[in-house]
Design a protein around this motif. Structure first.
Motif, PDB file in Angstrom:
ATOM      1  N   VAL A 268       0.841  -1.202   0.000  1.00 22.79           N
ATOM      2  CA  VAL A 268       0.000   0.000   0.000  1.00 22.79           C
ATOM      3  C   VAL A 268       0.874   1.248   0.000  1.00 22.79           C
ATOM      4  O   VAL A 268       0.695   2.166  -0.807  1.00 22.79           O
ATOM      5  CB  VAL A 268      -0.950   0.015   1.221  1.00 22.79           C
ATOM      6  CG1 VAL A 268      -1.616   1.383   1.367  1.00 22.79           C
ATOM      7  CG2 VAL A 268      -2.017  -1.057   1.084  1.00 22.79           C
ATOM      8  N   LEU A 269       1.859   1.290   0.898  1.00 29.39           N
ATOM      9  CA  LEU A 269       2.706   2.469   1.033  1.00 29.39           C
ATOM     10  C   LEU A 269       3.468   2.769  -0.257  1.00 29.39           C
ATOM     11  O   LEU A 269       3.697   3.942  -0.584  1.00 29.39           O
ATOM     12  CB  LEU A 269       3.691   2.276   2.189  1.00 29.39           C
ATOM     13  CG  LEU A 269       4.563   3.479   2.554  1.00 29.39           C
ATOM     14  CD1 LEU A 269       3.708   4.692   2.918  1.00 29.39           C
ATOM     15  CD2 LEU A 269       5.504   3.121   3.701  1.00 29.39           C
ATOM     16  N   ALA A 270       3.814   1.732  -1.001  1.00 32.56           N
ATOM     17  CA  ALA A 270       4.541   1.938  -2.253  1.00 32.56           C
ATOM     18  C   ALA A 270       3.724   2.708  -3.277  1.00 32.56           C
ATOM     19  O   ALA A 270       4.284   3.268  -4.230  1.00 32.56           O
ATOM     20  CB  ALA A 270       4.963   0.587  -2.833  1.00 32.56           C
ATOM     21  N   HIS A 271       2.401   2.757  -3.092  1.00 29.14           N
ATOM     22  CA  HIS A 271       1.517   3.438  -4.041  1.00 29.14           C
ATOM     23  C   HIS A 271       0.800   4.631  -3.411  1.00 29.14           C
ATOM     24  O   HIS A 271      -0.204   5.104  -3.934  1.00 29.14           O
ATOM     25  CB  HIS A 271       0.521   2.440  -4.622  1.00 29.14           C
ATOM     26  CG  HIS A 271       1.172   1.291  -5.329  1.00 29.14           C
ATOM     27  ND1 HIS A 271       1.719   1.410  -6.581  1.00 29.14           N
ATOM     28  CD2 HIS A 271       1.407   0.011  -4.918  1.00 29.14           C
ATOM     29  CE1 HIS A 271       2.245   0.252  -6.944  1.00 29.14           C
ATOM     30  NE2 HIS A 271       2.073  -0.605  -5.955  1.00 29.14           N
ATOM     31  N   ILE A 272       1.329   5.113  -2.277  1.00 31.19           N
ATOM     32  CA  ILE A 272       0.838   6.314  -1.606  1.00 31.19           C
ATOM     33  C   ILE A 272       1.815   7.447  -1.895  1.00 31.19           C
ATOM     34  O   ILE A 272       3.024   7.277  -1.743  1.00 31.19           O
ATOM     35  CB  ILE A 272       0.715   6.086  -0.083  1.00 31.19           C
ATOM     36  CG1 ILE A 272      -0.373   5.046   0.220  1.00 31.19           C
ATOM     37  CG2 ILE A 272       0.429   7.393   0.644  1.00 31.19           C
ATOM     38  CD1 ILE A 272      -1.774   5.452  -0.169  1.00 31.19           C
ATOM     39  N   SER A 273       1.298   8.615  -2.310  1.00 30.61           N
ATOM     40  CA  SER A 273       2.184   9.736  -2.620  1.00 30.61           C
ATOM     41  C   SER A 273       2.447  10.619  -1.409  1.00 30.61           C
ATOM     42  O   SER A 273       3.502  11.262  -1.324  1.00 30.61           O
ATOM     43  CB  SER A 273       1.593  10.581  -3.754  1.00 30.61           C
ATOM     44  OG  SER A 273       0.354  11.159  -3.360  1.00 30.61           O
TER      45      SER A 273
ATOM     46  N   TYR B  96       1.509  14.213  15.839  1.00 29.01           N
ATOM     47  CA  TYR B  96       1.863  12.858  15.409  1.00 29.01           C
ATOM     48  C   TYR B  96       3.335  12.617  15.739  1.00 29.01           C
ATOM     49  O   TYR B  96       4.219  12.742  14.898  1.00 29.01           O
ATOM     50  CB  TYR B  96       1.592  12.685  13.916  1.00 29.01           C
ATOM     51  CG  TYR B  96       0.141  12.907  13.555  1.00 29.01           C
ATOM     52  CD1 TYR B  96      -0.708  11.839  13.281  1.00 29.01           C
ATOM     53  CD2 TYR B  96      -0.398  14.193  13.519  1.00 29.01           C
ATOM     54  CE1 TYR B  96      -2.049  12.047  12.983  1.00 29.01           C
ATOM     55  CE2 TYR B  96      -1.737  14.409  13.217  1.00 29.01           C
ATOM     56  CZ  TYR B  96      -2.550  13.333  12.957  1.00 29.01           C
ATOM     57  OH  TYR B  96      -3.877  13.536  12.660  1.00 29.01           O
ATOM     58  N   GLN B  97       3.594  12.274  17.007  1.00 34.81           N
ATOM     59  CA  GLN B  97       4.965  12.081  17.467  1.00 34.81           C
ATOM     60  C   GLN B  97       5.512  10.774  16.903  1.00 34.81           C
ATOM     61  O   GLN B  97       4.961   9.699  17.129  1.00 34.81           O
ATOM     62  CB  GLN B  97       5.011  12.058  18.992  1.00 34.81           C
ATOM     63  CG  GLN B  97       6.404  11.971  19.574  1.00 34.81           C
ATOM     64  CD  GLN B  97       6.400  12.045  21.093  1.00 34.81           C
ATOM     65  OE1 GLN B  97       5.360  12.212  21.712  1.00 34.81           O
ATOM     66  NE2 GLN B  97       7.576  11.927  21.682  1.00 34.81           N
ATOM     67  N   GLY B  98       6.592  10.896  16.138  1.00 31.38           N
ATOM     68  CA  GLY B  98       7.184   9.722  15.505  1.00 31.38           C
ATOM     69  C   GLY B  98       7.149   9.792  14.002  1.00 31.38           C
ATOM     70  O   GLY B  98       7.935   9.111  13.331  1.00 31.38           O
TER      71      GLY B  98
ATOM     72  N   ALA C  95       5.488  10.327   1.159  1.00 31.62           N
ATOM     73  CA  ALA C  95       5.527   8.913   1.541  1.00 31.62           C
ATOM     74  C   ALA C  95       6.826   8.286   1.068  1.00 31.62           C
ATOM     75  O   ALA C  95       7.262   8.502  -0.056  1.00 31.62           O
ATOM     76  CB  ALA C  95       4.331   8.179   0.950  1.00 31.62           C
ATOM     77  N   ASP C  96       7.436   7.498   1.946  1.00 31.02           N
ATOM     78  CA  ASP C  96       8.598   6.701   1.566  1.00 31.02           C
ATOM     79  C   ASP C  96       8.611   5.463   2.457  1.00 31.02           C
ATOM     80  O   ASP C  96       7.884   5.397   3.462  1.00 31.02           O
ATOM     81  CB  ASP C  96       9.906   7.500   1.670  1.00 31.02           C
ATOM     82  CG  ASP C  96      10.249   7.884   3.092  1.00 31.02           C
ATOM     83  OD1 ASP C  96      10.442   6.989   3.939  1.00 31.02           O
ATOM     84  OD2 ASP C  96      10.318   9.086   3.375  1.00 31.02           O
ATOM     85  N   PRO C  97       9.405   4.449   2.126  1.00 34.07           N
ATOM     86  CA  PRO C  97       9.359   3.175   2.865  1.00 34.07           C
ATOM     87  C   PRO C  97       9.606   3.308   4.366  1.00 34.07           C
ATOM     88  O   PRO C  97       9.153   2.463   5.140  1.00 34.07           O
ATOM     89  CB  PRO C  97      10.464   2.341   2.189  1.00 34.07           C
ATOM     90  CG  PRO C  97      10.540   2.877   0.802  1.00 34.07           C
ATOM     91  CD  PRO C  97      10.287   4.358   0.935  1.00 34.07           C
ATOM     92  N   SER C  98      10.295   4.361   4.784  1.00 37.49           N
ATOM     93  CA  SER C  98      10.589   4.508   6.215  1.00 37.49           C
ATOM     94  C   SER C  98       9.335   4.741   7.044  1.00 37.49           C
ATOM     95  O   SER C  98       9.355   4.582   8.276  1.00 37.49           O
ATOM     96  CB  SER C  98      11.571   5.657   6.435  1.00 37.49           C
ATOM     97  OG  SER C  98      10.969   6.910   6.129  1.00 37.49           O
ATOM     98  N   LEU C  99       8.248   5.125   6.406  1.00 38.07           N
ATOM     99  CA  LEU C  99       7.024   5.423   7.148  1.00 38.07           C
ATOM    100  C   LEU C  99       6.309   4.164   7.632  1.00 38.07           C
ATOM    101  O   LEU C  99       5.431   4.255   8.491  1.00 38.07           O
ATOM    102  CB  LEU C  99       6.061   6.238   6.283  1.00 38.07           C
ATOM    103  CG  LEU C  99       6.405   7.709   6.044  1.00 38.07           C
ATOM    104  CD1 LEU C  99       5.308   8.377   5.228  1.00 38.07           C
ATOM    105  CD2 LEU C  99       6.617   8.458   7.349  1.00 38.07           C
TER     106      LEU C  99
END
Length: 289
Positions: free
Chosen positions: A150-155, A274-276, A197-201
């Motif tokens: 999912v995250l890979a297709h979130i901008s 949104y801490q973190g 968005a990036d994979p670290s999220l």
């Protein structure tokens, strides 16, 4: 016929939105009478507690009622820009007697900019909650089966304070069917700045601490990202399991991160932090008496 819309204010990053089709002729919607929809829409706009739609409806019929309602609301609130998951926590599901979340539809003019001022009585039964918006980057999300996919297709990800309205008059049944039929209380929401968005999220979204504070600094609520189906990205997977096909630029409201709260608790202003997440972002809404 599908319609195009641009996301307003803080959602300019979303580009073009392709609205989903709804019932064009309400005579075709055997799940609900025109008079019931007309009465509900009138009460929605006048912020008057109202009668429940979809009492004793099956899940499919409750969604049919919602489609008929949303079809009417698009006339004043603009086209569909996305979807929301509601009752995403175990506690909320237990409270309302359901065993899974519920799905609602978001419209263009529901979205307000960070720092917006709204009446404290912005609805018939107004509430606010910490939430999060995901912006769909491309149609590849529809093939996702894991949060990572999912995250890979979130901008982008946006802090989001949803301002739902439970609408129903005292004594009306508040069930999974009636909540679905009334579009899961969707009325407004305040949108914070975009976080790319990036994979670290993937881990940050699950581990973040989401804190709601009042104008005087009092902490009203605090919950981890994992309280939303284990990871907020799972809300997108659940919506797709229920038949949603996302278009690039559409938004996804992941659901409540913590409890629903009455505006009076905010003492004039609510801030969600949104801490973190990168930069520990925040979003604020002002409530005017």
């Amino acid at each position: 016929m599908r319609r195009l819309a641009t996301v307003c204010g803080a959602l300019l990053t979303a580009q073009l939105i392709i609205a989903q089709p709804f019932v064009a002729d309400r005579a075709m919607a055997a799940c609900v009478q025109d008079a019931a929809i007309d009465a509900f829409v009138g009460d929605f706009h006048s912020r008057t507690p109202t009668q429940a739609l979809g009492v004793d409806a099956s899940p499919a019929d409750a969604r049919c009622v919602q489609d008929a309602l949303v079809g009417e609301l698009t006339e004043t609130l603009g086209p569909v820009i996305g979807y929301k998951a509601g009752l995403t926590s175990a506690g909320a599901q237990q409270h309302f007697g359901v065993d899974e979340p519920v799905m609602g539809t978001l419209l263009e003019k529901m979205m307000l900019d960070d720092g917006a001022t709204v009446p404290a009585a912005f609805g018939a039964r107004p509430l606010f909650e910490a939430d999060l918006l995901l912006v769909v980057g491309d149609a590849g999300i529809n093939d996702a089966t894991t949060p990572e996919e999912v995250l890979a297709h979130i901008s982008a990800v946006h802090p989001f304070i949803e301002l739902p309205d439970l609408m129903l008059a005292e004594g009306q049944p508040m069930t999974g069917a009636t909540i679905t039929a009334m579009n899961v209380g969707a009325r407004m929401g305040v949108v914070g700045e975009a976080i790319p968005a990036d994979p670290s999220l993937i881990e940050a979204l699950q581990a973040m601490t989401v804190r709601v504070t009042a104008a005087d600094g009092e902490v009203l609520a605090e919950a981890p990202g994992a309280s939303v189906l284990g990871n907020p990205l799972n809300s997108a997977l659940w919506l797709m399991e229920k038949g949603v096909t996302f278009e690039p630029g559409q938004v996804i409201s992941v659901g409540s991160i913590g409890p629903l709260l009455p505006p009076a608790k905010a003492k004039g202003m609510a801030t969600v932090t949104y801490q973190g997440l990168p930069g520990d972002p925040a979003v604020t809404v002002h409530f005017e008496q």
